[in-house]
Design a protein around this motif. Structure first.
Motif, PDB file in Angstrom:
ATOM      1  N   GLY A 325      32.300 -98.432 -41.023  1.00 47.97           N
ATOM      2  CA  GLY A 325      30.932 -98.037 -41.338  1.00 47.97           C
ATOM      3  C   GLY A 325      30.405 -96.877 -40.511  1.00 47.97           C
ATOM      4  N   GLN A 326      31.085 -96.545 -39.411  1.00 44.61           N
ATOM      5  CA  GLN A 326      30.546 -95.535 -38.500  1.00 44.61           C
ATOM      6  C   GLN A 326      30.590 -94.137 -39.101  1.00 44.61           C
ATOM      7  N   MET A 327      31.675 -93.823 -39.812  1.00 43.87           N
ATOM      8  CA  MET A 327      31.742 -92.499 -40.447  1.00 43.87           C
ATOM      9  C   MET A 327      30.604 -92.319 -41.449  1.00 43.87           C
ATOM     10  N   ARG A 328      30.314 -93.388 -42.193  1.00 46.17           N
ATOM     11  CA  ARG A 328      29.253 -93.309 -43.208  1.00 46.17           C
ATOM     12  C   ARG A 328      27.905 -93.058 -42.551  1.00 46.17           C
ATOM     13  N   VAL A 329      27.572 -93.843 -41.511  1.00 47.61           N
ATOM     14  CA  VAL A 329      26.251 -93.663 -40.909  1.00 47.61           C
ATOM     15  C   VAL A 329      26.159 -92.328 -40.175  1.00 47.61           C
ATOM     16  N   PHE A 638      15.155 -91.967 -43.597  1.00 46.70           N
ATOM     17  CA  PHE A 638      16.496 -92.435 -43.267  1.00 46.70           C
ATOM     18  C   PHE A 638      16.383 -93.389 -42.074  1.00 46.70           C
ATOM     19  N   VAL A 639      16.756 -94.646 -42.276  1.00 43.68           N
ATOM     20  CA  VAL A 639      16.773 -95.647 -41.212  1.00 43.68           C
ATOM     21  C   VAL A 639      18.238 -95.937 -40.905  1.00 43.68           C
ATOM     22  N   GLU A 645      25.906-103.578 -33.496  1.00 41.10           N
ATOM     23  CA  GLU A 645      25.238-104.871 -33.532  1.00 41.10           C
ATOM     24  C   GLU A 645      24.137-104.856 -34.596  1.00 41.10           C
ATOM     25  N   THR A 646      23.928-106.002 -35.235  1.00 40.79           N
ATOM     26  CA  THR A 646      22.816-106.126 -36.179  1.00 40.79           C
ATOM     27  C   THR A 646      21.486-105.967 -35.443  1.00 40.79           C
ATOM     28  N   ARG A 647      20.581-105.199 -36.009  1.00 37.04           N
ATOM     29  CA  ARG A 647      19.278-104.969 -35.393  1.00 37.04           C
ATOM     30  C   ARG A 647      18.153-105.330 -36.368  1.00 37.04           C
ATOM     31  N   ALA A 648      17.090-105.900 -35.826  1.00 36.56           N
ATOM     32  CA  ALA A 648      15.906-106.228 -36.623  1.00 36.56           C
ATOM     33  C   ALA A 648      14.945-105.051 -36.582  1.00 36.56           C
ATOM     34  N   VAL A 649      14.646-104.494 -37.733  1.00 42.87           N
ATOM     35  CA  VAL A 649      13.767-103.328 -37.852  1.00 42.87           C
ATOM     36  C   VAL A 649      12.458-103.770 -38.482  1.00 42.87           C
ATOM     37  N   ASP A 650      11.353-103.358 -37.880  1.00 42.84           N
ATOM     38  CA  ASP A 650      10.021-103.622 -38.436  1.00 42.84           C
ATOM     39  C   ASP A 650       9.447-102.285 -38.896  1.00 42.84           C
ATOM     40  N   GLU A 673      22.402-104.109 -40.645  1.00 42.54           N
ATOM     41  CA  GLU A 673      23.750-104.489 -40.243  1.00 42.54           C
ATOM     42  C   GLU A 673      24.382-103.430 -39.345  1.00 42.54           C
ATOM     43  N   PRO A 674      25.460-103.792 -38.608  1.00 48.91           N
ATOM     44  CA  PRO A 674      26.131-102.798 -37.758  1.00 48.91           C
ATOM     45  C   PRO A 674      26.522-101.557 -38.562  1.00 48.91           C
ATOM     46  N   TYR A 675      26.180-100.400 -38.037  1.00 47.47           N
ATOM     47  CA  TYR A 675      26.433 -99.114 -38.681  1.00 47.47           C
ATOM     48  C   TYR A 675      25.859 -99.089 -40.111  1.00 47.47           C
ATOM     49  N   GLY A 676      24.787 -99.821 -40.305  1.00 46.98           N
ATOM     50  CA  GLY A 676      24.157 -99.857 -41.612  1.00 46.98           C
ATOM     51  C   GLY A 676      23.055 -98.824 -41.727  1.00 46.98           C
TER      52      GLY A 676
END
Length: 682
Positions: A325-329, A638-639, A645-650, A673-676
């Motif tokens: 997922g890192q290349m995509r993000v 773009f978020v 690591e999974t992060r909670a975004v508000d 999600e990680p690298y999401g």
């Protein structure tokens, strides 16, 4: 208005089919099409094949490559092949090879091997570029011309020395003016005649990297070499324009590469393109800063991400794989900061040579059944469906940071106060503090006029060592008009010849900042200094009243008309000012005298944001939010989760909207999600 670079979003990269048997070519094309690839950069290192001898040219292989790409409707970035010269040229015309800092002329080989002032190179390189343009101008799908590749080699040969002396005569007129500019009374270096001038290399006044007897001389040589390389680009561009009047012409830059003033080179480029190869341990803020710098070199217009790797580099100490997922993000991070293309080096991994272990879309496994290929194909499908919507947006920034290549050089040659004081690190320290608050930043040249500075709420000039004519006046007018300006230790201390302004630091900005610096203490890593933070004159500033650490340097600052906002709390200068703010007209000028730790930088960024009225958005570690704005009025948010690591975004309500990727509503609190990533249409 900000226009898209091209008529579609190009997704591709460097393809070198001339390295392989022709039976592989069609297989490559079919695999690349399966991955959503629609562009190929070709002919980057083919000079030896294209011109086997002095007056013989052979385009037959290139013709077949171009036909194959045209038949499959690929976009084509056509390189001019002039980054590495053919063997026959080095044998017949030794002057074409560069001489290193030991004045040793190199043999045939390497890359970046030509002397930029070689008459031979300046004859044959534009001739080849012109013949390519004559043959391929008007080719269906021709996207851009790609001159040379990653310009970089300096040369110290007799041709360069002669050209440099001519350059100095044009710049200074007399040898007395050179003596004055270079401060040659130091160590008895007075010049009596133009013939006394030698190139600053290891045999003379640059006995090791960063050590220069006369920094003014070394900086002038860097100016000269940077302009010599720019002239090589211009020579080829002129030759192409004889046959192709409209197709954009570029060369791939390398972000904070020190040896070329990219703001100057960028003036001659139709579109900026650059190669992004962060180390495994680069923070996302460092990559973001480099994207913003490249956008700044292009005056804020969209740029091309000409190269990145889909998996790993081959030339760094630790060539770690990109995580799933890192290349995509990282590709979306480039888009969020202004890229209108996503391209790779390379499309197929070579089987020989130094880059055979550099990542590629098609690996040595030679199959589509690999993790990397599947990830490339996933991104390709998304860009095929949505890429055109991403193109052409501008990045509206509240803050600008001045980046100055000549200050970069001046810091490199600064013998003191500390080996840890590095220019790019100083820039990134302030950029990262703003990045953590999702404050969008433009990277601008120091010579930006006052009327353009006025578009920003705050302008920062970390370690802007060299203040060229007109810069201090522009900054003064900006502040008096209501702007916020930030200077740091090493800002404003020298003129364009790297000679120090008298009267105390920060030199050219001393009266504006209302403070003067007396001494600069170098702090070894094991001996930081305590700094007690104030409120900065704004209520509720994060960290006010706490003690943090200052590192690398501690400048002893005397306020005159300024107010102290932080003081040292240890060593013999405890109680002295560590940072000040001065009100001038309708604006304010800040002066920071030490490298604050992360907590201290967060405090300062908070003070600046509150004072300047900057919009901030709070997100967890590794998550950034960026916005591109389009001429029709809509915006894309773009978020990006740049971490594992999974992060909670508000998400704030005004940044909530419709998902571009799946059409759902994205608002409020959600897990990323990680690298999401999420792309939101407002």
């Amino acid at each position: 208005m900000t226009q898209p670079l091209f008529d579609r979003f190009y997704y591709g990269g460097d393809w070198n089919p001339e390295q392989w048997d022709e039976s592989v070519w069609l297989r490559d094309i079919r695999m690349l099409e399966d991955a959503g690839i629609n562009e190929a950069t070709i002919n980057v290192f083919s000079w030896a094949q294209l011109q086997p001898s002095e007056d013989e040219y052979d385009f037959s292989t290139l013709d077949r490559i171009v036909k194959l790409l045209v038949d499959h409707r690929f976009g084509i970035v056509m390189a001019t092949s002039t980054a590495a010269i053919p063997a026959w040229m080095a044998r017949r015309h030794p002057d074409v090879m560069y001489a290193d800092e030991n004045e040793v002329r190199h043999h045939f080989g390497e890359r970046h091997n030509p002397c930029p002032n070689s008459p031979t190179f300046r004859k044959y390189a534009p001739r080849l570029a012109g013949k390519l343009a004559e043959r391929y101008a008007g080719t269906p799908g021709l996207v851009a011309w790609h001159v040379s590749n990653e310009y970089g080699a300096y040369c110290y040969c007799e041709n360069c020395r002669a050209a440099w002396i001519a350059w100095l005569k044009n710049k200074y007129g007399t040898i007395d003016a050179v003596n004055h500019a270079w401060y040659t009374h130091f160590w008895g270096h007075t010049l009596y005649d133009w013939d006394d001038i030698a190139v600053p290399d290891k045999l003379g006044d640059e006995w090791e990297p960063g050590c220069a007897t006369l920094s003014g001389m070394s900086i002038d040589y860097r100016r000269f070499m940077s302009q010599s390389i720019k002239r090589c680009f211009t020579d080829e561009k002129t030759a192409i324009r004889e046959y192709d009047k409209t197709t954009p012409i570029t060369t791939n830059l390398m972000s904070v590469f020190m040896d070329i003033d990219y703001f100057d080179l960028g003036k001659g480029m139709d579109v900026i393109s650059w190669d992004s190869y962060p180390r495994y341990d680069f923070p996302a803020s460092e990559v973001a800063m480099r994207h913003d710098l490249m956008r700044g070199v292009g005056g804020g217009k969209p740029y091309m991400l000409m190269e990145q790797t889909p998996s790993q580099q081959n030339w760094q100490p630790y060539n770690s794989l990109k995580r799933p997922g890192q290349m995509r993000v990282m590709s979306y991070q480039a888009i969020a900061h202004g890229a209108d293309t996503v391209q790779f080096f390379q499309l197929r991994r070579s089987i020989g040579g130094t880059e055979r272990f550099h990542g590629a879309v098609i690996s040595h496994a030679d199959t589509e059944n690999t993790r990397v290929f599947r990830e490339v194909a996933q991104l390709g499908a998304e860009l095929k469906e949505h890429g055109k919507e991403y193109m052409g947006g501008r990045v509206d920034s509240q803050v600008a940071i001045m980046f100055d290549w000549e200050s970069y050089w001046a810091m490199f040659y600064s013998s003191g106060p500390s080996v840890l004081l590095k220019y790019v690190d100083q820039i990134h320290r302030y950029y990262a503090a703003l990045y953590r608050r999702n404050i969008q930043v433009d990277m601008i040249p120091s010579t930006t006029p006052a009327d353009r500075l006025a578009r920003y709420r705050a302008v920062l000039a970390p370690a802007l060592v060299m203040v060229k004519p007109g810069v201090a006046d522009a900054v003064d007018a900006y502040v008096r008009g209501g702007g916020r300006f930030v200077a740091t230790t090493m800002s404003g201390i020298a003129d364009e010849h790297d000679q120090v302004f008298l009267g105390g630091y920060p030199g050219a900005f001393r009266e504006l900042c209302g403070s003067w610096g007396e001494e600069i203490d170098a702090l070894p890593p094991e001996r930081p200094v305590k700094v007690r933070l104030g409120d900065g004159g704004v209520a509720g500033a994060a960290g006010a009243g706490r003690e943090v650490e200052g590192t690398i340097v501690a400048e002893l600052i005397h306020p005159v008309t300024s107010r102290v906002i932080a003081t040292y709390a240890s060593d013999f200068y405890a109680g002295m000012a560590a940072a000040t703010v001065n009100e001038v007209g309708d604006g304010k000028a800040y002066y920071v005298g030490t490298d604050l730790d992360t907590e201290g930088m967060d405090w300062f960024a908070d003070v600046l944001a509150r004072d300047a009225g900057l919009r901030t958005v709070e997100t967890p570690d590794d998550v950034e939010i960026r916005v591109r704005t389009y001429d029709d009025g809509h915006r894309l948010v773009f978020v990006l989760n740049n971490g594992g690591e999974t992060r909670a975004v508000d998400l704030p309500e005004d940044l909530s909207g419709t998902s571009v990727l799946d059409g759902g509503r994205i608002a409020g609190l959600f897990d990323l999600e990680p690298y999401g990533l999420r792309v939101i249409r407002l």
